[in-house]
Design an enzyme around this catalytic site. Structure first.
Site, PDB file in Angstrom:
ATOM      1  N   HIS A  12       0.839  -1.109   0.094  1.00  0.00           N
ATOM      2  CA  HIS A  12       0.114  -0.113   0.036  1.00  0.00           C
ATOM      3  C   HIS A  12       0.876   1.142   0.070  1.00  0.00           C
ATOM      4  CE1 HIS A  12       0.462  -0.027   4.592  1.00  0.00           C
ATOM      5  NE2 HIS A  12       1.103   0.972   4.358  1.00  0.00           N
ATOM      6  N   HIS A  59      -2.267   3.656  10.269  1.00  0.00           N
ATOM      7  CA  HIS A  59      -0.856   4.571  10.257  1.00  0.00           C
ATOM      8  C   HIS A  59      -1.293   5.699  11.182  1.00  0.00           C
ATOM      9  CE1 HIS A  59      -0.357   2.677   6.554  1.00  0.00           C
ATOM     10  NE2 HIS A  59       0.732   2.434   6.754  1.00  0.00           N
ATOM     11  N   HIS A 197      10.870  -0.683   2.507  1.00  0.00           N
ATOM     12  CA  HIS A 197      10.912   0.788   2.580  1.00  0.00           C
ATOM     13  C   HIS A 197      11.166   1.405   3.943  1.00  0.00           C
ATOM     14  CE1 HIS A 197       6.627  -0.052   3.599  1.00  0.00           C
ATOM     15  NE2 HIS A 197       6.351   1.363   3.774  1.00  0.00           N
ATOM     16  N   GLU A 244       5.976  -4.084   8.097  1.00  0.00           N
ATOM     17  CA  GLU A 244       4.622  -4.328   7.694  1.00  0.00           C
ATOM     18  C   GLU A 244       4.358  -5.489   6.980  1.00  0.00           C
ATOM     19  OE1 GLU A 244       3.157   0.398   6.603  1.00  0.00           O
ATOM     20  OE2 GLU A 244       3.911  -0.777   4.981  1.00  0.00           O
TER      21      GLU A 244
HETATM   22  C1  DHB Z   1       5.059   5.462   2.038  1.00  0.00           C
HETATM   23  C2  DHB Z   1       4.800   4.245   2.272  1.00  0.00           C
HETATM   24  C3  DHB Z   1       4.022   3.740   3.339  1.00  0.00           C
HETATM   25  O1  DHB Z   1       3.530   2.275   3.599  1.00  0.00           O
HETATM   26  C4  DHB Z   1       3.231   4.429   4.203  1.00  0.00           C
HETATM   27  O2  DHB Z   1       2.289   3.961   4.866  1.00  0.00           O
HETATM   28  C5  DHB Z   1       3.355   5.947   3.996  1.00  0.00           C
HETATM   29  C6  DHB Z   1       4.268   6.340   2.841  1.00  0.00           C
HETATM   30  C7  DHB Z   1       5.497   5.749   0.743  1.00  0.00           C
HETATM   31  O3  DHB Z   1       6.130   5.166   0.170  1.00  0.00           O
HETATM   32  O4  DHB Z   1       5.736   7.088   0.705  1.00  0.00           O
HETATM   33 FE    FE Z   2       2.392   1.946   5.407  1.00  0.00          FE
END
Ligand code: DHB
Ligand code: FE
Length: 287
Positions: A12, A59, A197, A244
């Site tokens: 996501h 979040h 990430h 996650e």
């Molecule tokens: C991003 C990715 C995420 O999982 C999130 O919750 C908020 C931002 C991103 O890649 O910017």
């Molecule tokens: Fe996220």
């Protein structure tokens, strides 16, 4: 009896929602992301479930530091798209399935998993972006998501977070709960979030393609082994937000092979970098 017929795994990213909502999906940058979901939209139309059990993380939108449930099951009749600071996404309200959700809560809690029961919750990009990716853009007034959704929120934001091992065992309990519901429902379970990430600190921007692809291999072929991975490995290798990915193990634990059945069929697999700050991974497994 209800049955789990398939599991869907997808990242996501809030910017994916923004790209759709602001009419940027056709731009070359986003085309490369959405191309990976073309097959999936057709697949979902052909394999339309009666209910989606959607494992996601909030979040700090519906929950905050004031209250942090490790696992929270939505038993409400509906869930509004959340305002994450720039207004709610223009997507339909999510319809719930209170009867099945209550049954699963009962069954899983009796199997000694501590679930928080949630009767009111706005749902953020963690839930609405996977729906948009799999269902395509929907008009908030005239459109509707294809079926009811049971939101299942996992804390992967504030430590301590649950282990992959516990998530995998929880998926198995969810499978037993679904299979003891006395109605012939076709249920899909979706695991969302990830892949690698990191949004913060000196390593912000971290992506680890090799690790991500190994994770996908093992998710498909060695989920029990993958479930043994300690959370520090996720953080070290896939970044602070890579944690996650433990949510994918809940969905994988609910598949038939884990309970002694046949191996799932890999209907689709996709991996792409970048989407915003995130590596996007996506798999569809059929029982
Ligand atoms: C991003 C990715 C995420 O999982 C999130 O919750 C908020 C931002 C991103 O890649 O910017
Ligand atoms: Fe996220």
């Amino acid at each position: 009896m209800a049955r789990i017929t398939a599991s869907v795994y997808t990242s996501h990213v809030p910017a994916i929602g923004a790209a759709l909502d602001l009419g940027k999906a056709h731009e070359p940058y986003w085309q490369k992301v959405f191309a990976g979901y073309e097959y999936s939209k057709g697949w979902l139309r052909e394999h339309r479930p009666d209910v989606i059990f959607l494992v996601f993380n909030d979040h700090a939108t519906a929950f905050s530091l004031e209250m942090i449930p490790t696992f929270a099951i939505g038993t409400a009749a509906s869930y509004a798209p959340a305002d994450e600071g720039w207004g709610p996404r223009p997507v339909p309200v999510v319809q719930g399935h209170p009867e099945l959700a209550s049954h699963i809560a009962h069954s899983v809690i009796q199997e000694d998993f501590d679930l928080t029961i949630v009767n009111r919750m706005d749902v953020d990009h963690g839930l609405t972006v996977p729906l948009s990716l799999m269902c395509g853009a929907q008009d908030p007034q005239t459109g509707a998501w294809p079926c009811p959704v049971i939101p299942f929120a996992v804390n992967v934001v504030q430590y301590p977070v649950p282990s992959g091992r516990r998530c995998f065992a929880l998926g198995q309990a969810i499978r037993r709960a679904v299979e003891s519901f006395d109605a012939p429902l076709n249920v899909q379970i979706w695991g969302t979030g990830g892949m690698s990430h990191q949004l913060q600190g000196p390593r912000a921007g971290l992506i680890n393609r090799e690790w991500d692809n190994r994770f996908l291999d093992r998710l498909i072929d060695d989920p029990a082994g993958l479930a043994q991975l300690p959370h520090i490995d996720y953080v070290r290798e896939a970044g602070s937000e890579g944690i996650e990915l433990v949510m994918w193990l809940i969905a994988r634990g609910a598949m038939a092979d884990v309970a002694g059945g046949a191996k799932p069929r890999v209907a689709h697999r996709f991996y792409h970098v970048p989407a915003s700050n995130t590596a996007v991974g996506h798999v569809i497994l059929e029982n």
